[in-house]
Design an enzyme around this catalytic site. Sequence first.
Site, mmCIF file in Angstrom:
data_model
loop_
_atom_site.group_PDB
_atom_site.id
_atom_site.type_symbol
_atom_site.label_atom_id
_atom_site.label_comp_id
_atom_site.label_asym_id
_atom_site.label_seq_id
_atom_site.Cartn_x
_atom_site.Cartn_y
_atom_site.Cartn_z
ATOM 1 N N TRP A 168 62.204 21.621 12.857
ATOM 2 C CA TRP A 168 63.169 22.604 11.783
ATOM 3 C C TRP A 168 63.732 23.760 12.051
ATOM 4 O O TRP A 168 64.826 24.120 11.706
ATOM 5 C CB TRP A 168 62.194 22.853 10.353
ATOM 6 C CG TRP A 168 61.181 23.704 10.747
ATOM 7 C CD1 TRP A 168 59.978 23.552 10.911
ATOM 8 C CD2 TRP A 168 61.292 25.276 10.160
ATOM 9 N NE1 TRP A 168 59.353 24.792 10.867
ATOM 10 C CE2 TRP A 168 60.162 25.902 10.558
ATOM 11 C CE3 TRP A 168 62.167 25.960 9.554
ATOM 12 C CZ2 TRP A 168 59.913 27.068 10.400
ATOM 13 C CZ3 TRP A 168 62.025 27.295 9.524
ATOM 14 C CH2 TRP A 168 60.956 27.924 9.833
ATOM 15 N N HIS A 270 59.758 34.722 14.209
ATOM 16 C CA HIS A 270 60.466 34.683 13.351
ATOM 17 C C HIS A 270 60.274 35.997 12.531
ATOM 18 O O HIS A 270 58.894 36.506 12.545
ATOM 19 C CB HIS A 270 60.513 33.659 12.436
ATOM 20 C CG HIS A 270 59.294 33.095 11.965
ATOM 21 N ND1 HIS A 270 58.390 32.379 12.856
ATOM 22 C CD2 HIS A 270 58.466 33.504 11.025
ATOM 23 C CE1 HIS A 270 57.428 32.014 12.212
ATOM 24 N NE2 HIS A 270 57.285 32.732 11.262
ATOM 25 N N VAL A 271 60.902 36.808 11.578
ATOM 26 C CA VAL A 271 60.733 37.881 11.088
ATOM 27 C C VAL A 271 60.976 37.591 9.407
ATOM 28 O O VAL A 271 61.811 37.048 9.195
ATOM 29 C CB VAL A 271 61.413 39.046 11.603
ATOM 30 C CG1 VAL A 271 61.089 40.402 10.697
ATOM 31 C CG2 VAL A 271 61.325 39.437 13.000
HETATM 32 P P1 M7G Z 1 55.113 31.799 9.137
HETATM 33 O O1 M7G Z 1 54.639 33.055 9.449
HETATM 34 O O2 M7G Z 1 55.078 30.830 10.482
HETATM 35 O O3 M7G Z 1 53.959 30.873 8.331
HETATM 36 O O4 M7G Z 1 56.454 31.396 8.409
HETATM 37 P P2 M7G Z 1 53.678 30.747 6.959
HETATM 38 O O5 M7G Z 1 54.477 29.473 6.248
HETATM 39 O O6 M7G Z 1 52.183 30.653 6.811
HETATM 40 O O7 M7G Z 1 54.127 31.930 6.121
HETATM 41 C C1 M7G Z 1 57.215 30.632 8.309
HETATM 42 C C2 M7G Z 1 58.369 30.645 7.429
HETATM 43 O O8 M7G Z 1 59.255 29.844 7.454
HETATM 44 C C3 M7G Z 1 57.493 30.823 6.071
HETATM 45 O O9 M7G Z 1 57.757 31.654 5.178
HETATM 46 C C4 M7G Z 1 58.000 29.283 5.589
HETATM 47 O O10 M7G Z 1 58.103 29.309 4.021
HETATM 48 C C5 M7G Z 1 59.556 29.184 6.257
HETATM 49 N N1 M7G Z 1 59.779 27.790 6.328
HETATM 50 C C6 M7G Z 1 59.141 26.964 6.544
HETATM 51 N N2 M7G Z 1 59.829 25.509 6.945
HETATM 52 C C7 M7G Z 1 59.485 24.436 7.421
HETATM 53 C C8 M7G Z 1 61.256 25.974 6.620
HETATM 54 C C9 M7G Z 1 62.647 25.273 6.445
HETATM 55 O O11 M7G Z 1 62.571 24.162 6.837
HETATM 56 N N3 M7G Z 1 63.343 26.287 6.270
HETATM 57 C C10 M7G Z 1 63.339 27.499 5.761
HETATM 58 N N4 M7G Z 1 64.493 27.930 5.638
HETATM 59 N N5 M7G Z 1 62.300 28.086 6.105
HETATM 60 C C11 M7G Z 1 61.243 27.465 6.061
#
Ligand code: M7G
Length: 330
Positions: A168, A270-271
């Site tokens: 993604w 990512h931030v």
């Molecule tokens: P993370 O700190 O890796 O993990 O953040 P977390 O999900 O436990 O917070 C990844 C961030 O990417 C999260 O805030 C997710 O909501 C966001 N995210 C995940 N996916 C699969 C997508 C997506 O397909 N599109 C977008 N725009 N954001 C995503």
Amino acid sequence: MATVAAKREISSAENDELSREAKRPKADDKNGEEGGNESEWENVLSTFTMSSVLSDSAREKIMFVHGKIADHDAVVVLEKTPIREDSLAELFRGSKLRLELRNDIYSSYRLQAPPHLNEIKTTVVCPATEKHVKKYKRQESFLVEETGEDYRSITLPYIQEQSLSLQWVYNILEKKAEADKIVHDDADPEVGFVLLPDLKWDQKQVDDLYLIAIVRQKDIKSLRDLSSEHLPLLQNVFQRGKEAILHRYNLPASKLRVYLHYQPSYYHLHVHFTKLGYDAPGCGVERAHLLSDVIQNLQTDPQFYKSRTLHFPLRADDGLFRRFKEAGRL
Ligand code: M7G
């Protein structure tokens, strides 16, 4: 009881674009681009068979449900959205009220809103892996202490073996998905990044603003990989990200919480940019590292994150938690 969370609304064009997201079947990862026609309103959940509720919160009005779509495991996240100030007039005018009780000056009603004002933000993960199911399952968690050496001997081998797919992320960077949602795109291979709304944000009000900046460099897994050589990248994300949010949402830097997660769920740097005052999931001190602190720490010590002991919570059923136990670190 719903809270009124709309202060400054997003433009209706942006609204339209977003409201499509929840109804769209999650196409195969390689081609997640949005279309824009009526077929998006097909109900992908009509064949969903539920197996269990993974977790829920009455206060946050959210439920994580596990089940199957066709033969695939699926996780469905249902979340009631905040009441928007710009919809109040229509809500008062167009709703039906059923009296529940009346007593002196107090009365309580059940309000049936017009369907379009009563939507549920729905996220579908399909096919969902076991890791997705665990991620959303309510579980007791424990604080883990990870030295630099623990990272190299326990965590790194684990994340190299089993991490959630980054497809993604690559779809976004290559504009194969969510291209129309991009708020800022810096194409520079070294310091560039894409800033766009996070999946968790319905973009209908800035009160719960949530964007993510995904860096273009592909080999930075997390905070642990950062050293002073990444300062230009981090400063660029910080500066340009804040400017883009001010420009698009009229929200100044003083209203933003800008941070990285450790551990993240996805190991591509990512931030997170969230509105200060919005209690975003994962913004607690045990997981969030302010980008401004990260920058200063690297300015003080170029290898800060290679050597520091970092703390983070892990759920009891997390494979990484097991590895820490097996290594006698818990
Ligand atoms: P993370 O700190 O890796 O993990 O953040 P977390 O999900 O436990 O917070 C990844 C961030 O990417 C999260 O805030 C997710 O909501 C966001 N995210 C995940 N996916 C699969 C997508 C997506 O397909 N599109 C977008 N725009 N954001 C995503």
